[in-house]
Design a protein around this motif. Structure first.
Motif, mmCIF file in Angstrom:
data_model
loop_
_atom_site.group_PDB
_atom_site.id
_atom_site.type_symbol
_atom_site.label_atom_id
_atom_site.label_comp_id
_atom_site.label_asym_id
_atom_site.label_seq_id
_atom_site.Cartn_x
_atom_site.Cartn_y
_atom_site.Cartn_z
ATOM 1 N N GLY A 117 0.837 -1.185 0.067
ATOM 2 C CA GLY A 117 -0.042 0.096 -0.025
ATOM 3 C C GLY A 117 0.670 1.126 0.024
ATOM 4 O O GLY A 117 1.951 1.278 0.286
ATOM 5 N N ASP A 118 0.303 2.266 -0.246
ATOM 6 C CA ASP A 118 0.691 3.673 -0.199
ATOM 7 C C ASP A 118 1.210 3.964 1.300
ATOM 8 O O ASP A 118 0.340 3.821 1.869
ATOM 9 C CB ASP A 118 0.015 4.807 -0.643
ATOM 10 N N THR A 132 -7.829 1.954 -1.315
ATOM 11 C CA THR A 132 -6.772 3.076 -1.873
ATOM 12 C C THR A 132 -5.858 2.697 -2.909
ATOM 13 O O THR A 132 -5.698 3.317 -3.817
ATOM 14 C CB THR A 132 -5.730 3.265 -0.592
ATOM 15 N N LEU A 133 -5.672 1.403 -3.349
ATOM 16 C CA LEU A 133 -5.022 0.902 -4.388
ATOM 17 C C LEU A 133 -5.997 0.715 -5.611
ATOM 18 O O LEU A 133 -5.569 1.120 -6.860
ATOM 19 C CB LEU A 133 -4.263 -0.571 -4.097
ATOM 20 N N ARG A 166 -8.947 2.849 -6.036
ATOM 21 C CA ARG A 166 -9.132 4.016 -6.524
ATOM 22 C C ARG A 166 -8.105 5.289 -5.844
ATOM 23 O O ARG A 166 -8.191 5.794 -4.805
ATOM 24 C CB ARG A 166 -10.548 4.464 -6.124
ATOM 25 N N PRO A 167 -6.915 4.964 -6.561
ATOM 26 C CA PRO A 167 -5.872 5.687 -5.851
ATOM 27 C C PRO A 167 -6.127 7.358 -5.727
ATOM 28 O O PRO A 167 -5.700 7.936 -5.191
ATOM 29 C CB PRO A 167 -4.709 5.413 -6.740
ATOM 30 N N GLU A 168 -7.103 7.705 -6.974
ATOM 31 C CA GLU A 168 -7.384 9.107 -6.865
ATOM 32 C C GLU A 168 -8.296 9.460 -5.983
ATOM 33 O O GLU A 168 -8.301 10.659 -5.532
ATOM 34 C CB GLU A 168 -8.051 9.386 -8.453
ATOM 35 N N GLN A 169 -8.971 8.557 -5.355
ATOM 36 C CA GLN A 169 -9.656 9.129 -4.050
ATOM 37 C C GLN A 169 -8.977 8.673 -2.586
ATOM 38 O O GLN A 169 -9.300 9.399 -1.738
ATOM 39 C CB GLN A 169 -11.034 8.066 -4.282
ATOM 40 N N GLY A 170 -8.199 7.730 -2.600
ATOM 41 C CA GLY A 170 -7.549 7.420 -1.424
ATOM 42 C C GLY A 170 -8.245 6.939 -0.554
ATOM 43 O O GLY A 170 -9.527 6.266 -0.597
ATOM 44 N N TYR A 171 -7.969 7.312 0.933
ATOM 45 C CA TYR A 171 -8.890 6.924 2.008
ATOM 46 C C TYR A 171 -9.460 8.019 2.680
ATOM 47 O O TYR A 171 -9.011 9.092 2.816
ATOM 48 C CB TYR A 171 -7.717 6.470 3.250
ATOM 49 N N CYS A 172 -10.741 7.817 3.473
ATOM 50 C CA CYS A 172 -11.339 8.773 4.021
ATOM 51 C C CYS A 172 -11.837 8.070 5.340
ATOM 52 O O CYS A 172 -12.126 6.991 5.463
ATOM 53 C CB CYS A 172 -12.732 9.089 3.233
ATOM 54 N N GLN A 173 -11.597 8.863 6.591
ATOM 55 C CA GLN A 173 -11.671 8.357 7.833
ATOM 56 C C GLN A 173 -13.087 7.716 8.020
ATOM 57 O O GLN A 173 -13.346 6.880 8.678
ATOM 58 C CB GLN A 173 -11.635 9.612 8.734
#
Length: 382
Positions: A63-64, A104-105, A107-114
């Motif tokens: 992961g990033d 996150t992988l 949809r890397p353009e969206q990433g992670y939201c809490q």
């Protein structure tokens, strides 16, 4: 038995008897069958079938580091009293890390939201990690597109829509919120982004999810309007909240007896808000949004209104895929070897007269050409 029969013939049920599915979802899906019903309702089962190895590839991929650190800090905050998420080394927190990392992988353009943390945690309480991942994908991209991206543009639009509905359905509550300065962004993101997992008793949350996966975002607005009426619906309640802090406190202090699932959900489904009403208000508020607002514009047309629309969309995509014309292939063959030039056949000595001579022997002698030419006509005529 009704749910077992419906899920065993899901395509037939959704094609002909969706109203029965909706009414059964409103009554509540049995706990033992949510693992079977939720992926069917939201279309996650079809997504998993069409992408059989995607989750396994994302789960083993690194992961990033930025997102992995942020996700790791939030793991212990998701239902800390639930036995599944108590231990950092337990299968609950490990599975939650894998599901959120995979998204996150994916949809890397969206990433992670809490806010994705509690949503994924509830899914993991009922589903294996792969099915929970595809349900999370459907919630983020089909039910609530634009909610969990970096700009949260759809949340801002729905906040304006909620205030407009509040002004129409509960005008006195709307006026009170305006007077004390309580805007929708002070309470609505926690409600909608987390799907009420941090705001209501867990049995009630599950009933909300049953209806939400069946009927779409309309259910969230109905739940929010019901909470407003329960917290600030009477004159006494509004009088006891003269300021901003008291009003926000009242929204968090609704008596548990009023939030019991059967009583609460019957009030939710009685709210006079149809899908057509919601879509009309969305169009009105979308036209009023400032054109110079930062970030991308909301795309409410990407949001599908529940299980029936998702089922029809997936069926249409499958039909298009099956009837897709085959792309013609161009086959390049190597050049043929040059042939030797064709020789002209020898015809000297091979005339018809010569052939006749060779086959019949020597020619028969007869009169000379001059004699034959002068006598043949008289001999034949007379």
């Amino acid at each position: 038995m009704k749910w077992v029969e419906m899920t065993s013939h899901w395509e037939k049920t959704m094609s002909r008897r969706y109203k029965k599915v909706k009414m059964q979802c409103r009554k509540g899906i049995p706990s033992a069958l949510r693992a079977r019903c939720w992926p069917l309702l939201c279309g996650a089962q079809m997504c998993q079938k069409n992408n059989p190895s995607t989750y396994q590839e994302l789960a083993v991929a690194p992961g990033d580091p930025q997102w992995m650190e942020t996700i790791g800090r939030d793991l212990h905050r998701q239902f800390p009293l639930h036995e599944m998420f108590v231990s950092p080394q337990g299968h609950g927190q490990r599975g939650l890390l894998q599901v959120l990392k995979a998204y996150t992988l994916y949809r890397p353009e969206q990433g992670y939201c809490q806010a994705q943390g509690p949503v994924a945690a509830v899914l993991l309480m009922h589903l294996p990690p792969e099915e929970a991942f595809w349900c999370l994908v459907q919630i983020c991209e089909v039910y609530l597109p634009g909610y969990y991206g970096p700009h949260m543009e759809a949340v801002q639009l729905d906040a304006e829509v909620f205030m407009a509905l509040l002004r129409r359905l509960l005008p006195r509550v709307h006026k009170h919120l305006q007077q004390v300065g309580v805007g929708p962004l002070l309470y609505l993101p926690e409600w909608f982004l987390c799907l009420f997992t941090r705001s209501l008793p867990f049995p009630t949350v599950l009933r909300i999810w049953d209806a939400f996966l069946s009927e779409g975002a309309k259910v969230l607005f109905r739940v929010g309007l019901t909470l407003m009426r329960l917290a600030l619906g009477t004159v006494e309640q509004r009088t006891a909240c003269p300021g901003l802090l008291e009003t926000l406190g009242a929204l968090r202090a609704i008596p548990p007896s009023q939030l019991q699932e059967e009583t609460f959900m019957s009030q939710v489904h009685s709210v006079a808000l149809s899908e057509r009403d919601l879509q009309r208000e969305v169009r009105i508020q979308l036209a009023h949004l400032p054109k110079s607002s930062p970030g991308p514009a909301p795309l409410p047309q990407a949001r599908l209104p529940g299980a029936q629309a998702i089922f029809e969309s997936q069926q249409l995509a499958r039909v298009r895929e099956s009837t897709k014309p085959e792309i013609p292939r161009i086959v390049v063959q190597p050049p043929e070897e040059p042939r030797p030039p064709r020789r002209k056949p020898q015809t000297r000595g091979k005339t018809f007269h010569g052939l006749l001579t060779r086959s019949r022997g020597p020619p028969i002698e007869g009169p000379s050409r001059s004699h034959r030419g002068s006598a043949s006509f008289l001999d034949t005529r007379f």
